[in-house]
Write a protein that holds these residues in place. Structure first.
Motif, PDB file in Angstrom:
ATOM      1  N   SER A   1     -29.567  21.558-104.828  1.00 36.55           N
ATOM      2  CA  SER A   1     -30.500  22.309-105.623  1.00 36.55           C
ATOM      3  C   SER A   1     -29.778  23.684-106.107  1.00 36.55           C
ATOM      4  CB  SER A   1     -31.794  22.764-104.685  1.00 36.55           C
ATOM      5  OG  SER A   1     -31.432  24.021-103.897  1.00 36.55           O
TER       6      SER A   1
ATOM      7  N   PRO B   1     -30.125  28.041-106.202  1.00 36.87           N
ATOM      8  CA  PRO B   1     -30.596  28.716-105.168  1.00 36.87           C
ATOM      9  C   PRO B   1     -31.908  29.401-105.618  1.00 36.87           C
ATOM     10  CG  PRO B   1     -28.722  29.706-106.183  1.00 36.87           C
ATOM     11  CD  PRO B   1     -28.988  28.390-106.852  1.00 36.87           C
TER      12      PRO B   1
ATOM     13  N   SER C   1     -29.179  33.036 -97.745  1.00 40.51           N
ATOM     14  CA  SER C   1     -28.691  34.305 -97.834  1.00 40.51           C
ATOM     15  C   SER C   1     -30.012  35.405 -97.942  1.00 40.51           C
ATOM     16  CB  SER C   1     -27.911  34.661 -98.994  1.00 40.51           C
ATOM     17  OG  SER C   1     -28.576  34.374-100.143  1.00 40.51           O
TER      18      SER C   1
ATOM     19  N   GLY D   1     -26.759  37.708-101.999  1.00 39.48           N
ATOM     20  CA  GLY D   1     -26.170  37.891-100.894  1.00 39.48           C
ATOM     21  C   GLY D   1     -25.199  36.968-100.425  1.00 39.48           C
TER      22      GLY D   1
ATOM     23  N   LYS E   1     -16.602  29.105 -93.331  1.00 37.83           N
ATOM     24  CA  LYS E   1     -16.691  28.042 -94.598  1.00 37.83           C
ATOM     25  C   LYS E   1     -15.572  27.894 -95.333  1.00 37.83           C
ATOM     26  CE  LYS E   1     -19.132  26.528 -98.505  1.00 37.83           C
ATOM     27  NZ  LYS E   1     -19.522  25.313 -98.264  1.00 37.83           N
TER      28      LYS E   1
END
Ligand code: ADP
Ligand code: MG
Length: 492
Positions: free
Chosen positions: A174, A176, A217, A226, A281
């Motif tokens: 998706s 954000p 975020s 963010g 990450k």
């Protein structure tokens, strides 16, 4: 990817911090197992619940020299899903190798799609209690699942089960665009409903057929995005909600404390209701993506896509609109389309010619209310035709709404035919005014003081109606009773 913010900040969704308001931003990556008998690049079975390593071909075990062959059924399913998400279908896409080492990944890479996915941008419409929200879909790509490491079978050894290795997954990413845990839960629910209508994924999260990675975020309302954390492999919709609530508050606390968020991959601990750090990450370049030289680019024609589009089933949004056009409230319509089985049940009810609105009320309030008390839930315990027959009998005043509940209960317990029950058990509503009048007169004669009170306070009429109904064992037509009482007491 450049992110365009399509949402207007909504104070109802803000988190109140010590230094002001914060807005949650969420994007989801959903892995949905493609409903298909065979795997994405091999003929091995995908059947669930087999003994470890029963469903493994030489390709899935990555024996040297084995070559992947694309399974057309999986390609069709991915295209159909793309069409269901109103997405752009790419007539040419490319399979890439995503390289990493893991004991349950015998190839040493996962075949996935990176730069050129099979499906591009689409959208999913959410019915929230007081608004409709459109959530952007970034892409859908096909990839293989990995195997599974089993660590708790033996004190000193670990095992690898390759049954899932090579099973086709659709990763649906998706934008954000989600702004609360409720929206995130609604997104997953709606996506699952669409997949189930299409028959492209069974959506069973408890069996791992659908898993969600949740990117969270926080930011000042409407401000810059963010830094996000990605919570991996959350396996229930409820947990997704809990993980977001926890994670957003964790980030707010760090930021308000003057700290900064590390972009990382986190895990949700369902027992503690917390997220915790798993690893920093990884970036795309860490995977050394490159086009898989064993596979040609995936190409098909627009006619192939059009053919699939023509045979798409009616999807939840279309079904909802049809139900609303039959007179249902948007809310009732969305309840009924939320599960395909329920929508099909309702369609069978209205096929009998019963009034759609009455049928929906009865189905939602009486039938669902009753079957939901049972485990497992079985809609068919009372057939759609039987429920329609009961609703018809209320509509044409054969039985009262109250007696209808008794009829339903008998049908539920015994499977008998509703019309036969009403006939045999003498449950027909009494509309014979003579019979009603006798009872009305009796109640009025027995309660002279209440009659005086009712003249001063007409609200007491309800008490009289109740008495007459009781006396008639619920069979008197309440409207006729009320009319007659008003007339006799002199309230008209
Ligand atoms: P990756 O593949 O490295 O995880 P992507 O750019 O494909 O990265 O994004 C993955 C997911 O993260 C998408 O669902 C996207 O909507 C979401 N996302 C991107 N930026 C943010 C952000 N700032 N906050 C929350 N989610 C985000
Ligand atoms: Mg990701």
């Amino acid at each position: 990817m450049t992110i365009v913010d399509v949402r207007t900040p909504d104070p109802k969704k803000f988190i109140k911090g010590a230094t002001g308001d914060w807005e949650i931003v969420i994007g989801m990556e959903v892995h949905a197992q493609v409903t298909s008998e065979a795997k994405l690049f091999s003929g091995a079975s995908t059947e669930f619940g087999k003994d470890p390593n029963d469903n493994v071909s030489l390709v899935d075990a990555a024996m040297p020299g084995m070559l992947p062959v694309i399974n057309e059924a999986c390609v069709r399913q991915a295209i159909r899903t793309g069409l269901g998400l109103k997405a752009e279908i790419n007539l040419k896409s490319v399979f890439d190798r995503k390289n990493y080492f893991y004991p349950d990944l015998p190839q040493g890479y996962q075949i996935s799609q990176f730069k050129q996915p099979i499906v591009g941008e689409g959208k999913i419409l959410l019915d929230m209690p007081d608004e409709q929200v459109e959530i952007g879909v970034e892409r859908l790509h096909l990839e293989q699942d990995a195997g599974k490491s089993l660590h708790d079978q033996h004190p000193t050894m670990s095992f690898v089960d390759l049954n899932r290795s090579g099973v086709a997954l659709m990763e649906i990413v998706s934008k954000p665009d989600l702004r609360s845990s409720d929206e995130a839960k609604a997104y997953l629910t709606k996506l699952r409903t669409i997949l189930r209508y299409l028959g492209t994924c069974d959506g069973n999260m408890d069996q791992g057929s659908m898993r969600a990675d949740v990117n969270v975020s926080v930011r000042r309302p409407g401000g810059e995005f963010g830094t996000r954390c990605e919570i991996k492999n959350v396996n229930s919709i409820r947990f997704v909600g809990q993980a977001i609530e926890y994670e957003a508050r964790r980030q707010v606390a760090i930021l308000e404390d003057g700290g900064s968020i590390d972009q990382e991959t986190r895990l949700f601990d369902a027992v503690k209701g917390e997220t915790r750090s798993m690893r920093s990450k990884e970036e795309a370049h860490d995977y050394r993506y490159f086009p898989d030289p064993d596979l040609l680019p995936l190409e098909f024609t627009q006619e192939f896509v059009d053919e699939l589009a023509q045979h798409l089933p009616e999807l939840p949004d279309q079904k909802k609109n049809r139900f609303v056009s039959l007179g249902l409230s948007p809310y009732d319509a969305s309840v009924l389309v939320s599960e395909k089985e329920l929508a099909d049940y309702f369609d069978k009810m209205i096929a009998t010619g019963v009034d759609a609105k009455r049928a929906a009320n009865w189905l939602i309030n009486e039938h669902l209310g009753r079957v939901n008390k049972d485990v497992p839930v079985n809609l068919m315990v009372v057939s759609p035709e039987a429920n329609s027959a009961i609703v018809q009998m209320i509509s044409n005043s054969t039985i009262s709404g109250k007696i209808a509940k008794d009829v339903y209960e008998i049908v539920y317990e015994t499977g008998r035919d509703p019309a036969e029950v009403v006939e045999t058990e003498g449950m027909k509503q009494v509309t014979d005014l003579g019979a009603i009048e006798a009872i009305v007169d009796e109640i009025i004669a027995a309660n002279p003081d209440k009659v005086q009170q009712a003249i001063a306070k007409p609200g007491l009429l309800g008490w009289f109606v109740g008495q007459v109904m009781k006396q008639s064992q619920g069979k008197a037509n309440p409207q006729a009773v009320s009319d007659m009482l008003k007339q006799k007491i002199g309230l008209e």
